[in-house]
Write a protein that holds these residues in place. Structure first.
Motif, PDB file in Angstrom:
ATOM      1  N   GLY A  78       0.527   7.653   6.261  1.00 34.48           N
ATOM      2  CA  GLY A  78       1.449   8.213   5.279  1.00 34.48           C
ATOM      3  C   GLY A  78       1.064   7.915   3.847  1.00 34.48           C
ATOM      4  O   GLY A  78       1.789   8.285   2.921  1.00 34.48           O
ATOM      5  N   ASN A  79      -0.080   7.265   3.656  1.00 40.85           N
ATOM      6  CA  ASN A  79      -0.511   6.863   2.307  1.00 40.85           C
ATOM      7  C   ASN A  79      -1.223   7.999   1.589  1.00 40.85           C
ATOM      8  O   ASN A  79      -2.454   8.028   1.471  1.00 40.85           O
ATOM      9  N   ASP A  80      -0.434   8.948   1.103  1.00 35.33           N
ATOM     10  CA  ASP A  80      -0.948  10.066   0.318  1.00 35.33           C
ATOM     11  C   ASP A  80      -0.810   9.712  -1.162  1.00 35.33           C
ATOM     12  O   ASP A  80       0.294   9.579  -1.678  1.00 35.33           O
ATOM     13  N   PHE A  81      -1.933   9.556  -1.854  1.00 35.27           N
ATOM     14  CA  PHE A  81      -1.934   9.189  -3.273  1.00 35.27           C
ATOM     15  C   PHE A  81      -1.770  10.405  -4.186  1.00 35.27           C
ATOM     16  O   PHE A  81      -1.742  10.254  -5.396  1.00 35.27           O
ATOM     17  N   PRO A 123      -4.902  10.113   4.348  1.00 33.26           N
ATOM     18  CA  PRO A 123      -6.203   9.549   4.730  1.00 33.26           C
ATOM     19  C   PRO A 123      -6.691  10.133   6.045  1.00 33.26           C
ATOM     20  O   PRO A 123      -5.906  10.626   6.861  1.00 33.26           O
ATOM     21  N   ILE A 124      -7.987  10.079   6.247  1.00 34.05           N
ATOM     22  CA  ILE A 124      -8.577  10.589   7.475  1.00 34.05           C
ATOM     23  C   ILE A 124      -9.051   9.468   8.388  1.00 34.05           C
ATOM     24  O   ILE A 124      -9.368   9.719   9.556  1.00 34.05           O
ATOM     25  N   PHE A 152       0.838  -1.198   0.000  1.00 29.59           N
ATOM     26  CA  PHE A 152       0.000   0.000   0.000  1.00 29.59           C
ATOM     27  C   PHE A 152       0.876   1.253   0.000  1.00 29.59           C
ATOM     28  O   PHE A 152       0.623   2.215  -0.749  1.00 29.59           O
ATOM     29  N   ASN A 153       1.922   1.269   0.832  1.00 26.45           N
ATOM     30  CA  ASN A 153       2.814   2.430   0.897  1.00 26.45           C
ATOM     31  C   ASN A 153       3.510   2.682  -0.429  1.00 26.45           C
ATOM     32  O   ASN A 153       3.673   3.837  -0.862  1.00 26.45           O
ATOM     33  N   THR A 154       3.913   1.606  -1.101  1.00 28.87           N
ATOM     34  CA  THR A 154       4.601   1.746  -2.384  1.00 28.87           C
ATOM     35  C   THR A 154       3.655   2.272  -3.452  1.00 28.87           C
ATOM     36  O   THR A 154       4.018   3.155  -4.247  1.00 28.87           O
ATOM     37  N   TRP A 155       2.438   1.749  -3.477  1.00 30.32           N
ATOM     38  CA  TRP A 155       1.452   2.224  -4.454  1.00 30.32           C
ATOM     39  C   TRP A 155       1.162   3.712  -4.259  1.00 30.32           C
ATOM     40  O   TRP A 155       1.173   4.499  -5.219  1.00 30.32           O
ATOM     41  N   SER A 156       0.929   4.130  -3.026  1.00 28.65           N
ATOM     42  CA  SER A 156       0.623   5.540  -2.789  1.00 28.65           C
ATOM     43  C   SER A 156       1.820   6.423  -3.136  1.00 28.65           C
ATOM     44  O   SER A 156       1.651   7.537  -3.646  1.00 28.65           O
ATOM     45  N   ARG A 157       3.021   5.934  -2.890  1.00 32.59           N
ATOM     46  CA  ARG A 157       4.228   6.705  -3.210  1.00 32.59           C
ATOM     47  C   ARG A 157       4.370   6.901  -4.725  1.00 32.59           C
ATOM     48  O   ARG A 157       4.693   7.993  -5.211  1.00 32.59           O
ATOM     49  N   ILE A 158       4.117   5.832  -5.468  1.00 29.51           N
ATOM     50  CA  ILE A 158       4.186   5.923  -6.932  1.00 29.51           C
ATOM     51  C   ILE A 158       3.095   6.851  -7.452  1.00 29.51           C
ATOM     52  O   ILE A 158       3.327   7.698  -8.321  1.00 29.51           O
ATOM     53  N   SER A 159       1.881   6.717  -6.900  1.00 35.90           N
ATOM     54  CA  SER A 159       0.772   7.573  -7.328  1.00 35.90           C
ATOM     55  C   SER A 159       1.087   9.041  -7.060  1.00 35.90           C
ATOM     56  O   SER A 159       0.859   9.908  -7.907  1.00 35.90           O
TER      57      SER A 159
END
Length: 454
Positions: free
Chosen positions: A395-398, A403-404, A180-187
């Motif tokens: 920390g998952n900012d896309f 997130p809230i 999940f962290n990697t996906w959000s980082r790439i996004s």
């Protein structure tokens, strides 16, 4: 039940295919023990992007970056493979077949649901939240024919919910949030809607090889007495359950931790051990059990730092073990917070590399695939904690903000399941409590418990 409307379902393959990568990954005792369990289901709630980014552009962007993430986590686009062994014991072997068949991406809409509909009810509105997760009521062993990974992006009136379901035989919570962290980082690096490649390289690439860490302990592939699919008993219907999030502030946690350590004249009791002990005592109190009734607390422990050689933190797979703390209701309530936390501390500290090695060796000799339905009790006296407050959830900012809230799906829900998350504020911790309606209500009405949250 909310009216969730499904707009599209897409099979997503890795953006590039590297035929030189291993196509077969063996499974370990930690993996195989979970074949009859449910996948991991966790999701994040976001406010809707403030930019005027068209919905179709946003969904295209998430699909594109999802595919790019599968380049790095390519085994998740595969399937489980089953081999019926030709031996006298009629055993089976499973492995992870990295055939690139694809992960699933669902786009859905719940235009009658707002962020407040999810956050404001005192109890979690399961009829709403459960509909935001894909592949409900699917068991891990069905990964032979169903995707190992599925994501559902649901548009709300003023928000977005990204629900993720990943086969638990393939990975644990640490690996789940690594994905999940990697996906959000790439996004985020792609700019929240651009078609550019962005940063497709994971900051911490996953490690797939299992053999080098289990060499000399067990021989892979393992042969297990797994029943034929048509012989697997159906899961029993659980009793009615309700869920609620309980928030503990950094200040309250520090107070409770200091109290527990002072009572035992030590400084070794952790914040998490203190909170688990506090919940154990409080829930046991409102359950009104007889003094001599046995009570247990199951702690799902990560083993990455407890093996020799140590498993890398970004090892993709399972490395968890359930340890049980056991006493009686009377002893627990009479001895109090410090004693309960210290009992947990002792059990956790006992898990040395030697104990971990012994568990793997013993499981290899006598494989046990547990059916979670077996732990359903008519009168529940158990609690079990999963997940970790150390996972990077917020920390998952896309690309449109952090997130809230975090929520879990319906998988692996039992009476007494306590799922722990980091809180949104630094140092705070949240527990998602899954209990019978009457016990959850009694806990909420218990002043001694409620006054020690915030």
């Amino acid at each position: 039940m909310t009216n969730t409307r499904f707009i599209s379902t897409t099979s997503i393959q890795p953006a590039t295919a590297d035929k030189e990568l291993p196509q077969r990954i063996e499974l370990t005792p930690w993996d195989l023990a979970l074949l009859l369990a449910d996948p991991i289901q966790k999701g994040l709630l976001f406010h809707k992007p403030t930019s005027q980014l068209p919905t179709n552009t946003l969904i295209h962007h998430l699909k594109s970056t999802f595919s790019a993430t599968l380049d790095i986590f390519y085994p998740l686009a595969g399937r489980l493979a089953l081999v019926q062994n030709d031996d006298v014991d009629c055993t089976s072997s499973f492995f992870l077949h990295c055939n690139g068949e694809g992960a699933q991406f669902l786009h859905a809409s719940a235009n009658d649901i707002t962020v407040a509909d999810i956050l404001q009810p005192l109890n979690i509105p399961d009829d709403i939240v459960d509909s935001f997760f894909p592949m409900n009521e699917v068991s891990n062993y069905e990964g032979t024919s169903k995707p190992l990974l599925a994501v559902q992006v649901t548009e709300l009136v003023d928000g977005i919910f990204i629900g993720c379901t990943i086969n638990h035989t393939v990975l644990d919570g640490t690996s789940f949030w690594h994905f999940f962290n990697t996906w959000s980082r790439i996004s985020r690096s792609c700019g929240g809607g651009d078609d550019g490649d962005g940063d497709r390289v994971s900051e911490f690439p996953p490690v797939f090889d299992r053999r080098q860490y289990l060499h000399g302990i067990v021989e892979l592939p393992l042969r297990i007495p797994f029943p034929r699919y048509n012989e697997i008993p159906k899961k029993p219907t659980p009793p009615p359950l309700k869920q609620r999030m309980f928030h503990f502030s950094r200040e309250r946690i520090a107070q409770l931790k200091a109290k527990a350590n002072a009572e035992m004249e030590t400084d070794k009791i952790s914040s998490l051990q203190t909170l688990m002990a506090h919940l154990w005592i409080s829930i046991t109190r409102v359950r009104n059990l007889e003094k001599d009734e046995s009570v247990t607390y199951g702690i799902t422990m990560g083993m990455r730092g407890r093996t020799k050689p140590e498993l890398p933190q970004h090892y993709l797979g399972n490395s968890i073990k359930l340890e049980i703390v056991k006493t009686t209701a009377g002893e627990l309530l009479e001895n109090g917070l410090g004693w309960a936390a210290w009992e947990m501390n002792k059990v956790i500290a006992s898990q040395t590399s030697e104990e971990v090695r012994k568990f793997i060796e013993d499981w290899g000799k006598n494989p046990v695939v547990v059916n979670p339905g077996q732990v359903i009790q008519s009168k529940c006296t158990m609690l079990i904690t999963g997940s970790s407050p150390r996972f990077n959830v917020y920390g998952n900012d896309f690309g449109w903000g952090k997130p809230i809230a975090v929520r879990s799906g319906p998988g692996n829900k039992l009476n007494g399941k306590l799922t722990v998350f980091p809180g949104a504020e630094q140092g705070s911790i949240d527990f998602e409590a899954c209990l019978s309606p009457e016990i959850l209500q009694a806990l909420v009405e218990d002043a001694e418990f409620m006054e020690l949250r915030y």
